[in-house]
Scaffold this active site. Structure first.
Site, mmCIF file in Angstrom:
data_model
loop_
_atom_site.group_PDB
_atom_site.id
_atom_site.type_symbol
_atom_site.label_atom_id
_atom_site.label_comp_id
_atom_site.label_asym_id
_atom_site.label_seq_id
_atom_site.Cartn_x
_atom_site.Cartn_y
_atom_site.Cartn_z
ATOM 1 N N ARG A 166 -4.181 -9.509 4.352
ATOM 2 C CA ARG A 166 -4.515 -9.975 3.185
ATOM 3 C C ARG A 166 -3.261 -9.516 2.277
ATOM 4 N NH1 ARG A 166 -6.115 -6.421 -0.512
ATOM 5 N NH2 ARG A 166 -7.545 -6.941 -2.368
ATOM 6 N N LYS B 140 0.825 -1.267 0.183
ATOM 7 C CA LYS B 140 -0.023 0.033 -0.026
ATOM 8 C C LYS B 140 0.931 1.253 0.049
ATOM 9 C CE LYS B 140 -4.579 -1.444 0.994
ATOM 10 N NZ LYS B 140 -5.594 -1.751 2.084
HETATM 11 C C1 7PM Z 1 -5.066 -0.035 -6.090
HETATM 12 C C2 7PM Z 1 -5.190 0.529 -4.578
HETATM 13 C C3 7PM Z 1 -4.877 -1.364 -6.051
HETATM 14 C C4 7PM Z 1 -5.396 -0.051 -3.561
HETATM 15 C C5 7PM Z 1 -5.425 -2.024 -5.131
HETATM 16 C C6 7PM Z 1 -5.785 -1.616 -3.797
HETATM 17 C C7 7PM Z 1 -8.246 -4.034 0.780
HETATM 18 C C8 7PM Z 1 -9.092 -4.724 0.226
HETATM 19 C C9 7PM Z 1 -8.298 -3.592 -1.421
HETATM 20 C C10 7PM Z 1 -8.241 -3.976 2.284
HETATM 21 C C11 7PM Z 1 -9.999 -5.598 2.403
HETATM 22 C C12 7PM Z 1 -5.245 -3.465 -2.458
HETATM 23 C C13 7PM Z 1 -6.346 -2.228 -2.544
HETATM 24 N N1 7PM Z 1 -7.591 -3.200 -0.268
HETATM 25 N N2 7PM Z 1 -10.073 -5.376 0.871
HETATM 26 N N3 7PM Z 1 -9.260 -4.593 -1.204
HETATM 27 N N4 7PM Z 1 -9.068 -4.803 3.133
HETATM 28 N N5 7PM Z 1 -10.818 -6.229 3.054
HETATM 29 O O1 7PM Z 1 -4.072 -2.845 -1.733
HETATM 30 O O2 7PM Z 1 -7.286 -3.162 2.985
HETATM 31 O O3 7PM Z 1 -5.297 -4.487 -2.902
HETATM 32 S S1 7PM Z 1 -7.932 -3.011 -2.843
#
Ligand code: 7PM
Length: 297
Positions: free
Chosen positions: A271, A237
């Site tokens: 995750r 992130k």
């Molecule tokens: C770009 C920016 C692509 C951020 C993807 C993301 C979470 C999630 C995501 C989380 C839960 C990523 C994020 N983040 N679901 N879906 N918790 N429960 O880093 O922090 O995958 S999308």
């Protein structure tokens, strides 16, 4: 690390935190890893119709081999700043993958969506968890999950993905996120979703500055104290980028540090994109942090 959430087993038995995900029972006594599977058309692909499915299946199998306890399948409808994806496109991307993975993987498959129709289709295709960055706020979402026996991850987000990073604002970020998650969990229980099916997630990066994210990381013990297992997404992130100055592909070490800290602060599901390294890091941390004689994982 001690169980603080749903406890199973009578007196004299060790505490166990067990999440019910449809036909699966997930033991969260020590932290586990949820592998991230993004199903999006990419430059190697053909717009998705022929090459996407085998590539996704191969990646999911690899994550399970590396020790993933769950696989999270998302069509990128919820990504910060991402262009909107139509419901039809989201269904086309995720449903064939979920159908195949649910039939062959030995672990629960989660669907990452905010859309109730996608939830229903994914659950019918065998998904055992709904991972919703909007905490089942969409019309019909609560009903979609309560009509199933799947688990749900309720995530906190301030604002909407497209604009949420413009000016995040809190008085007390930990208190507000905690109250929100408790309220959503209560709505789930009122709708007939048993407590043993619920996990909560503070939503790192979803309408939060770096300072907010760090406050939440330090505040995880307070959130975990509410007794609902906590899931965290920290992998690659922007907070890792802000702290290290590194691009997405070079954030593994920083992500592992955050994963370990989150686990020590009470997170039960982490995750992550890099499943094998995250499993190792959590295993080492759990053993090192175990009470004397407990022996760790
Ligand atoms: C770009 C920016 C692509 C951020 C993807 C993301 C979470 C999630 C995501 C989380 C839960 C990523 C994020 N983040 N679901 N879906 N918790 N429960 O880093 O922090 O995958 S999308």
């Amino acid at each position: 690390m001690r169980a603080t959430a749903v406890r199973e087993g009578g007196t004299g038995e060790p505490e166990r935190t067990v999440l019910h995900c449809a036909r699966f029972r997930l033991d969260l006594s020590t932290p586990v890893v949820m592998g991230v599977l993004n199903v999006t058309p990419d430059s190697f692909s053909d717009g998705g119709r022929y090459l996407e499915l085998p590539r996704a299946l191969e990646r999911a199998r690899q994550m399970v081999e590396e020790g993933a306890a769950l696989v999270d399948v998302g069509g990128e409808s919820t990504r910060p700043g991402a262009a909107a994806v139509t419901e039809a496109e989201e269904l086309r991307r995720v449903i064939p993958v979920i159908e195949r993975l649910a039939a062959e993987l030995p672990v629960p498959v989660a669907v990452d969506t905010r859309n109730a129709a996608v939830m229903r289709a994914a659950l019918a295709a065998g998904a055992a968890m709904v991972n919703d960055v909007a905490a089942l706020s969409a019309e019909g979402a609560l009903d979609a999950v309560s009509a199933s026996d799947a688990a749900v991850c309720l995530m906190h987000m301030q604002g909407e993905p497209r604009t949420m990073q413009q000016a995040p604002r809190y008085g007390d970020v930990v208190g507000e996120v905690r109250a929100f998650l408790r309220e959503r969990a209560g709505s789930c229980v009122a709708a007939g979703i048993g407590r043993e099916r619920i996990v909560v997630d503070p939503g790192f990066g979803f309408g939060k500055t770096l300072a907010h994210n760090l406050d939440l990381l330090r505040g995880l013990p307070a959130i975990a104290a509410d007794g609902i297992p906590v899931l965290v997404g920290l992998s690659r992130k922007s907070m890792v980028g802000q702290l290290t100055g590194r691009a997405t592909a070079d954030r593994l070490a920083g992500s592992l540090a955050l994963a370990v800290l989150a686990a020590l602060n009470g997170a039960r599901i982490v995750r992550a994109h890099d499943v094998g390294p995250t499993v190792d890091a959590l295993r080492v941390a759990a053993a090192a942090a175990a009470a004397p004689g407990e022996g760790g994982a």
